[in-house]
Design an enzyme around this catalytic site. Structure first.
Site, PDB file in Angstrom:
ATOM      1  N   ASN A 123     -12.329 135.047  69.287  1.00  0.00           N
ATOM      2  CA  ASN A 123     -12.197 135.639  67.962  1.00  0.00           C
ATOM      3  C   ASN A 123     -13.566 135.836  67.330  1.00  0.00           C
ATOM      4  OD1 ASN A 123     -12.598 134.138  65.163  1.00  0.00           O
ATOM      5  ND2 ASN A 123     -12.183 132.555  66.712  1.00  0.00           N
ATOM      6  N   ASN A 200     -19.318 133.248  63.981  1.00  0.00           N
ATOM      7  CA  ASN A 200     -18.996 134.600  63.545  1.00  0.00           C
ATOM      8  C   ASN A 200     -19.552 134.989  62.180  1.00  0.00           C
ATOM      9  OD1 ASN A 200     -17.450 135.070  65.913  1.00  0.00           O
ATOM     10  ND2 ASN A 200     -15.801 133.851  65.021  1.00  0.00           N
ATOM     11  N   THR A 201     -20.307 134.093  61.551  1.00  0.00           N
ATOM     12  CA  THR A 201     -21.042 134.414  60.321  1.00  0.00           C
ATOM     13  C   THR A 201     -22.522 134.291  60.634  1.00  0.00           C
ATOM     14  OG1 THR A 201     -19.280 133.661  58.842  1.00  0.00           O
ATOM     15  CG2 THR A 201     -21.509 133.731  57.940  1.00  0.00           C
ATOM     16  N   LYS A 237     -17.534 119.969  60.286  1.00  0.00           N
ATOM     17  CA  LYS A 237     -17.062 120.489  61.577  1.00  0.00           C
ATOM     18  C   LYS A 237     -18.246 121.029  62.357  1.00  0.00           C
ATOM     19  CE  LYS A 237     -13.384 123.283  63.629  1.00  0.00           C
ATOM     20  NZ  LYS A 237     -12.143 124.047  63.342  1.00  0.00           N
ATOM     21  N   ASN A 266     -15.640 123.072  67.039  1.00  0.00           N
ATOM     22  CA  ASN A 266     -15.281 124.454  66.745  1.00  0.00           C
ATOM     23  C   ASN A 266     -15.220 125.250  68.052  1.00  0.00           C
ATOM     24  OD1 ASN A 266     -14.922 126.908  65.262  1.00  0.00           O
ATOM     25  ND2 ASN A 266     -16.169 126.087  63.604  1.00  0.00           N
TER      26      ASN A 266
END
Length: 369
Positions: A123, A200-201, A237, A266
């Protein structure tokens, strides 16, 4: 509930003929909508009778009672739109998010991909969510319902809230961005998670550097307790891609600050160990990989953290746990709680029920032994 309805074989047939043919994100939204409709129609109480974790699974962690040590990881319910329907499936806790201070659409689609041969997902969602204030409004209503369920002796999941940085916020302003989310969401969370490990950031993982992480966590911890007017357990996390010495450094920082624990781990940017061809994997593009392929690294980090952390610090292990035996192994290795996500997609809505039932059997066998 007829056993056929909860059969993993039946679900796999449905997955192969229906969901596998759908865009993964569209299938996800269809499932969430189905859960919402079923809940509105009153299916929650019926489900609860069949999926409620056995009392022997009740676990005391972070100063509260958890119906089961097994819960749903952040990412499935980003906006707190299906917390109670998910709880009714048997999850001991539901962690919503990741939520950011400001609403954002996330990355361009397509951004969610299946690797069916590996029962894995890639993802690059990019923290798509409605923003902290909108999510807070939903959680205020949900918490009222959760408290009513608990007061009446019915099953209700523990509610975790996972917060991250808004994409457009510069790294040097990240702390204030997290504090905005903390002020809104700490009062409605059973526990709070600072996510600095999504791939993803852009730049987010730089916040795992200890010199960046220390002031961020200290500020969020103080703000959370002030906003909630009581202590809100705070966890961080981390990524599975951290080097061992960096895992140790985070563990030492958690001990130094007196944080409540760590969620490990993660998704990963690695593509090692996959059955799916390299060409097929490459065609999916960038993003975080989740699924059974993460299990070994997740367990390595769990063992390392348990040896390094004080006993008062909780560890929530996530990454590649698929079966009741997997969950039992993580608990034996020192996890206080275990989360899953990817296998939910591949094993269907009664996955948590099977995990809980299997875990209860394992514990009964252990006691007899």
């Amino acid at each position: 509930m007829p056993s056929s309805l909860s059969s993993p074989v039946l679900y796999r047939a449905v997955f192969s003929t229906v969901f596998k043919r759908m865009d993964p994100e569209a299938a996800h939204h269809a499932v969430v909508t189905g859960l919402q409709i079923a809940s509105a129609a009153g299916a929650g109480r019926l489900l609860e009778r069949k999926t409620r974790p056995q009392e022997s699974l009740r676990t005391e962690v972070l100063g509260r009672s958890w119906p089961s040590p097994f819960g749903l990881a952040a990412g499935f319910d980003k906006g707190a739109v299906a917390v109670l329907p998910l709880g009714a499936l048997g999850f001991g806790h539901v962690e919503i998010g990741t939520v950011t201070a400001h609403a954002q659409p996330g990355n361009p689609k397509p951004r969610l991909f299946r690797l069916v041969a590996d029962e894995a997902l890639i993802n690059r969602m990019g923290f798509n969510n409605d923003g902290a204030e909108a999510v807070r409004a939903r959680l205020v209503r949900i918490r009222r319902r959760i408290e009513r369920l608990r007061d009446s002796g019915r099953h209700a999941p523990v509610l975790g809230v996972n917060i991250g940085k808004t994409k457009t916020t510069p790294l040097e302003e990240a702390t204030e961005d997290y504090l905005m989310s903390t002020r809104a969401l700490a009062p409605v969370a059973d526990y709070l998670v600072v996510n600095v490990s999504s791939p993803n950031t852009p730049g987010l993982r730089q916040l795992q550097d200890i010199e960046s992480l220390r002031p961020l966590l200290a500020a969020v911890r103080a703000q959370a307790d002030e906003s909630a007017e009581h202590h809100v357990p705070l966890l961080v996390k981390i990524a599975p891609d951290l080097a061992d010495e960096d895992v140790d450094a985070v563990a030492d920082l958690v001990a130094e600050l007196g944080l409540d624990g760590i969620i490990a781990t993660n998704t990963t940017i690695s593509r090692k160990g996959l059955v799916t061809s390299a060409e097929a994997v490459e065609s999916k593009g960038a993003g975080g990989l989740s699924g059974p392929v993460l299990a070994d690294r997740s367990k390595e980090i769990l063992v390392r953290l348990r040896e390094r952390l004080p006993g008062s610090a909780a560890i929530i292990s996530v990454g590649g746990a698929v079966s009741a035996q997997d969950v039992a192994e993580r608990l034996d290795l020192g996890a206080d709680l275990v989360q899953g996500y990817s296998a939910f997609i591949y094993q269907g809505p009664f996955w948590a029920r099977r995990i809980n039932a299997g875990l209860a059997r394992i514990r009964r066998g252990t006691r007899r032994g």
